[in-house]
Design a protein around this motif. Structure first.
Motif, PDB file in Angstrom:
ATOM      1  N   ALA A 223      13.931  48.004  34.667  1.00  0.00           N
ATOM      2  CA  ALA A 223      14.900  49.097  34.573  1.00  0.00           C
ATOM      3  C   ALA A 223      14.410  50.137  33.575  1.00  0.00           C
ATOM      4  CB  ALA A 223      16.270  48.564  34.160  1.00  0.00           C
ATOM      5  N   PHE A 224      14.942  51.342  33.734  1.00  0.00           N
ATOM      6  CA  PHE A 224      14.640  52.454  32.839  1.00  0.00           C
ATOM      7  C   PHE A 224      15.949  52.903  32.186  1.00  0.00           C
ATOM      8  CE2 PHE A 224      11.935  52.589  36.635  1.00  0.00           C
ATOM      9  CZ  PHE A 224      10.700  52.349  36.055  1.00  0.00           C
ATOM     10  N   THR A 225      15.966  52.930  30.882  1.00  0.00           N
ATOM     11  CA  THR A 225      17.165  53.282  30.132  1.00  0.00           C
ATOM     12  C   THR A 225      16.911  54.560  29.343  1.00  0.00           C
ATOM     13  OG1 THR A 225      16.645  52.149  28.054  1.00  0.00           O
ATOM     14  CG2 THR A 225      17.486  50.786  29.864  1.00  0.00           C
ATOM     15  N   PRO A 226      17.926  55.101  28.684  1.00  0.00           N
ATOM     16  CA  PRO A 226      17.688  56.291  27.865  1.00  0.00           C
ATOM     17  C   PRO A 226      16.695  56.061  26.733  1.00  0.00           C
ATOM     18  CG  PRO A 226      20.036  56.001  28.267  1.00  0.00           C
ATOM     19  CD  PRO A 226      19.358  54.772  28.771  1.00  0.00           C
ATOM     20  N   PHE A 227      16.422  54.798  26.415  1.00  0.00           N
ATOM     21  CA  PHE A 227      15.592  54.489  25.259  1.00  0.00           C
ATOM     22  C   PHE A 227      14.227  53.940  25.625  1.00  0.00           C
ATOM     23  CE2 PHE A 227      20.108  53.581  24.586  1.00  0.00           C
ATOM     24  CZ  PHE A 227      20.408  54.673  23.781  1.00  0.00           C
ATOM     25  N   GLY A 228      14.009  53.595  26.884  1.00  0.00           N
ATOM     26  CA  GLY A 228      12.701  53.105  27.280  1.00  0.00           C
ATOM     27  C   GLY A 228      12.760  52.227  28.513  1.00  0.00           C
ATOM     28  N   PHE A 229      11.631  51.517  28.740  1.00  0.00           N
ATOM     29  CA  PHE A 229      11.469  50.639  29.894  1.00  0.00           C
ATOM     30  C   PHE A 229      11.770  49.212  29.476  1.00  0.00           C
ATOM     31  CE2 PHE A 229       8.501  47.603  31.826  1.00  0.00           C
ATOM     32  CZ  PHE A 229       8.894  47.677  33.151  1.00  0.00           C
ATOM     33  N   VAL A 230      12.586  48.506  30.264  1.00  0.00           N
ATOM     34  CA  VAL A 230      12.980  47.139  29.917  1.00  0.00           C
ATOM     35  C   VAL A 230      12.715  46.193  31.075  1.00  0.00           C
ATOM     36  CG1 VAL A 230      14.745  47.873  28.291  1.00  0.00           C
ATOM     37  CG2 VAL A 230      15.365  47.466  30.663  1.00  0.00           C
ATOM     38  N   LYS A 242       9.312  51.614  24.329  1.00  0.00           N
ATOM     39  CA  LYS A 242       9.937  52.907  24.085  1.00  0.00           C
ATOM     40  C   LYS A 242       9.214  53.988  24.873  1.00  0.00           C
ATOM     41  CE  LYS A 242       9.438  51.980  19.717  1.00  0.00           C
ATOM     42  NZ  LYS A 242       9.415  52.106  18.237  1.00  0.00           N
ATOM     43  N   TRP A 243       9.923  55.065  25.163  1.00  0.00           N
ATOM     44  CA  TRP A 243       9.354  56.077  26.050  1.00  0.00           C
ATOM     45  C   TRP A 243       8.085  56.702  25.484  1.00  0.00           C
ATOM     46  CZ3 TRP A 243      10.034  55.607  30.727  1.00  0.00           C
ATOM     47  CH2 TRP A 243      11.267  55.353  31.310  1.00  0.00           C
ATOM     48  N   HIS A 244       8.014  56.863  24.168  1.00  0.00           N
ATOM     49  CA  HIS A 244       6.795  57.461  23.613  1.00  0.00           C
ATOM     50  C   HIS A 244       5.612  56.497  23.649  1.00  0.00           C
ATOM     51  CE1 HIS A 244       8.146  55.385  19.877  1.00  0.00           C
ATOM     52  NE2 HIS A 244       6.846  55.303  19.639  1.00  0.00           N
ATOM     53  N   GLU A 245       5.881  55.194  23.900  1.00  0.00           N
ATOM     54  CA  GLU A 245       4.794  54.220  24.039  1.00  0.00           C
ATOM     55  C   GLU A 245       4.236  54.177  25.454  1.00  0.00           C
ATOM     56  OE1 GLU A 245       6.201  50.916  20.720  1.00  0.00           O
ATOM     57  OE2 GLU A 245       6.761  50.650  22.830  1.00  0.00           O
ATOM     58  N   VAL A 246       5.047  54.520  26.442  1.00  0.00           N
ATOM     59  CA  VAL A 246       4.608  54.465  27.849  1.00  0.00           C
ATOM     60  C   VAL A 246       3.687  55.647  28.117  1.00  0.00           C
ATOM     61  CG1 VAL A 246       5.344  54.478  30.252  1.00  0.00           C
ATOM     62  CG2 VAL A 246       6.727  53.293  28.531  1.00  0.00           C
ATOM     63  N   THR A 247       2.470  55.368  28.566  1.00  0.00           N
ATOM     64  CA  THR A 247       1.486  56.423  28.822  1.00  0.00           C
ATOM     65  C   THR A 247       1.320  56.742  30.297  1.00  0.00           C
ATOM     66  OG1 THR A 247      -0.310  54.778  28.836  1.00  0.00           O
ATOM     67  CG2 THR A 247       0.199  55.874  26.736  1.00  0.00           C
ATOM     68  N   LYS A 248       1.551  55.752  31.159  1.00  0.00           N
ATOM     69  CA  LYS A 248       1.324  56.000  32.585  1.00  0.00           C
ATOM     70  C   LYS A 248       2.106  54.995  33.416  1.00  0.00           C
ATOM     71  CE  LYS A 248      -2.402  56.560  35.994  1.00  0.00           C
ATOM     72  NZ  LYS A 248      -3.870  56.448  36.226  1.00  0.00           N
ATOM     73  N   LEU A 249       2.631  55.460  34.535  1.00  0.00           N
ATOM     74  CA  LEU A 249       3.285  54.611  35.541  1.00  0.00           C
ATOM     75  C   LEU A 249       2.532  54.776  36.850  1.00  0.00           C
ATOM     76  CD1 LEU A 249       6.995  55.553  34.741  1.00  0.00           C
ATOM     77  CD2 LEU A 249       5.788  53.501  33.997  1.00  0.00           C
TER      78      LEU A 249
END
Length: 572
Positions: A223-230, A242-249
């Motif tokens: 899931a994707f939340t307002p605070f990141g990927f879980v 956290k969103w700033h940690e995710v570099t690529k999907l």
């Protein structure tokens, strides 16, 4: 004259079609739109109908004939996105959950988000511990029926409300106790605000779960939340990025990859498998949109994202719309009289039936609803995962969207966060995505569940929402099947076939590149370019033989054919 009028009317009908959108209070908005109308036009009509200005948090969801959910893309034609024939039926839902619902400017927006989260609670998407569940349900009671009145609310009155997929008598008594003693005097607006503030603190707030498989073939929800990927498994949140940690999907077929950079430049890759390629693509698009909405500072920073590998054409997608920071800045500029809100808590509701039977205060008449019979699909296709994993960690969210209290909760430990006393098993996240099942699994699942259950049809995004059974029991049966060798895994033959296809693709690309390079070399050597290495090639015996025996005859043949075609065109 009459025939002309009739033919004109038919043409007009062909250029228009009916579209029905189910709103968050279960009322329906029906309109007629042009065949070439884009999604933005329909969305603007609905927002105008609701008198909604903070509309960027919402979206329109629909389900295709294969039971795969989609978000309507506003920049594309509606008719081209639909795989079915008109009339079309869709749902208005919260697409991007506000990081802080209490910070929303207008009460109408907060009320719609309240309805969405109440729906999430009922369908098992918002899962929490028993103590939190009792308080949330009590807030719903206070918002819908007001203060406790012994004359109107007999013993056991809370049991007539369905707040959760299942609950015990002990929980019902606790809900009634909180409603009677702790919430007296709260208006519906206050109760809804308190409900939102409490829900926002939960680990599963904003979760729109996508069923997948992990490395061991165990069911997981991404899931994707307002605070990141879980990632949710059992009753725990096992991964958080956290969103700033995710570099690529990225996705390819059924495989979904998440690339991230964590502390101390630690790069990780998470890989999961969706039930179908269509479900995986939907998961990827949701991730791209959520990352752009919550991570970026300006919509001008949005870039087109591609899922393709080198030399192969893949899916390309671009988020269209404003990002969260821009939405909040725009909301602060709203200056108008608060619009009137028609709360729909006076009649029985699918997501939370009421005990009072009064008229529905809505400007749109409610149309027919029919009961359908469906069966719960338990098992997801067991697929192998990669060996990459993320260390289990609790998280904090550092940007300005997160409230201090939530940040404090997330920073409280480095262990996997326990989200509930029960296994996370959202009822309607399993069914809308098609699941491939082996006949053995299907037979056992029918023995577990018995006859199909009868429910009211939730069209589109919650179409066919079943009541939730004991999915912990289903998980145990699934493990029994796996140990017996009955669960569907990627066999050795399938792995070999996948490897062979990869080798063939690489071989074809290599041959194609060599062919292009050969043509380029021939063109250069036959040109008048005076370059040293080209002169050396022209002077070799092999090149002279190729030039006189092959190239010159072929050039004469092409010239003859061109003259013949030119003569035919001139004679005509």
């Amino acid at each position: 004259m009459l025939s002309r009028l009739m033919s004109g009317s038919v043409r007009n009908l062909e250029r228009e079609y009916m579209c029905t959108v189910r709103l968050l209070d279960d009322t329906e908005y029906t309109c007629t739109i042009q065949r070439d109308a884009k999604g933005q036009y329909l969305f603007d009509l609905i927002c105008h109908h609701l008198n909604l200005l903070e509309k960027d948090y919402f979206g329109i969801r629909y389900v295709d004939p294969d039971k795969q959910r989609h978000w309507l893309e506003f920049t594309k034609s509606i008719s081209k996105q639909m795989k079915s024939q008109p009339p079309f039926t869709m749902c208005l839902r919260v697409k991007f959950y506000p990081p802080d619902p209490a910070a929303l400017k207008e009460e109408i927006t907060r009320y719609l988000v309240f309805l969405q989260i109440k729906r999430d609670l009922y369908h098992g998407r918002l899962l929490c511990k028993t103590s939190d569940a009792a308080l949330l349900a009590a807030y719903i009671l206070q918002a819908e029926i007001g203060d406790y009145d012994p004359g109107k609310h007999p013993e056991g009155y809370s049991s007539k409300f369905q707040f959760f997929p299942k609950h015990s008598e002990k929980l019902e008594r606790r809900i009634a106790e909180i409603h009677k003693t702790e919430l007296i005097g709260q208006t519906p607006e206050t109760a809804e605000l308190k409900f939102l503030q409490k829900a926002q603190m939960l680990e599963t707030y904003g979760v729109d779960p996508h069923p997948c498989k992990d490395v061991s073939g165990n069911p997981a929800f991404l899931a994707f939340t307002p605070f990141g990927f879980v990632v949710l498994q059992g009753n725990k949140r096992v991964h958080f990025l956290k969103w700033h940690e995710v570099t690529k999907l990225k996705f390819e077929g059924k495989t979904f990859h998440i690339y991230a950079n964590q502390k101390e430049d630690k790069k990780i890759i998470l890989t999961y498998f969706a039930p179908t390629p269509e479900a995986c693509k939907h998961l990827w698009k949701c991730g791209v949109e959520n990352q752009a909405f919550y991570k970026l500072d300006k919509s001008s920073q949005v870039r087109t994202v591609s899922s393709s590998n080198l030399f192969f054409k893949g899916s390309r997608f671009r988020f269209s719309g404003r990002v969260a920071k821009e939405v909040m800045e725009q909301s602060a500029k709203i200056k108008r009289e608060p619009p009137e809100i028609h709360r729909a808590g006076l009649v029985p509701s699918r997501s939370c039936p009421s005990i009072t039977h009064g008229p529905r205060l809505s400007s749109v008449p409610r149309t027919r609803r029919r009961a359908v019979h469906i069966s719960i699909m338990e098992g997801l296709e067991s697929l192998r995962d990669s060996a990459h994993s993320t260390p289990v960690r609790s998280v904090s969210h550092g940007d300005s969207f997160m409230s201090r209290s939530r940040s404090h909760v997330m920073d409280s430990g480095d262990r996997a966060a326990v989200i509930s006393d029960e296994t996370y098993s959202p009822s309607d996240s399993v069914l809308p995505t098609p699941v491939a099942e082996h006949s053995l699994e299907l037979a056992v699942s029918r023995q577990i569940n018995g006859a199909p259950c009868s429910i009211e049809e939730e069209k589109e995004s919650e179409a066919g929402t079943p009541s939730v059974g004991d999915l912990a029991e289903l998980g145990a049966d699934s493990r029994v099947l796996k140990s017996a060798g009955g669960e569907a895994t990627l066999s050795g033959t399938e792995q070999v076939n996948k490897f062979v296809l990869s080798v063939l693709r690489l071989l074809l690309v290599t041959i194609g590149l060599l062919f292009v390079l050969l043509l380029l070399l021939i063109i250069l050597t036959e040109s008048d370019l005076d370059i040293a290495f080209l002169r050396d090639i022209r002077q070799t015996p092999e090149f002279e033989q190729f030039h006189y025996e092959y190239f010159c005859p072929l050039r004469r043949w092409f010239a003859c054919k061109l003259r013949w075609v030119g003569g035919l065109l001139i004679n005509k």
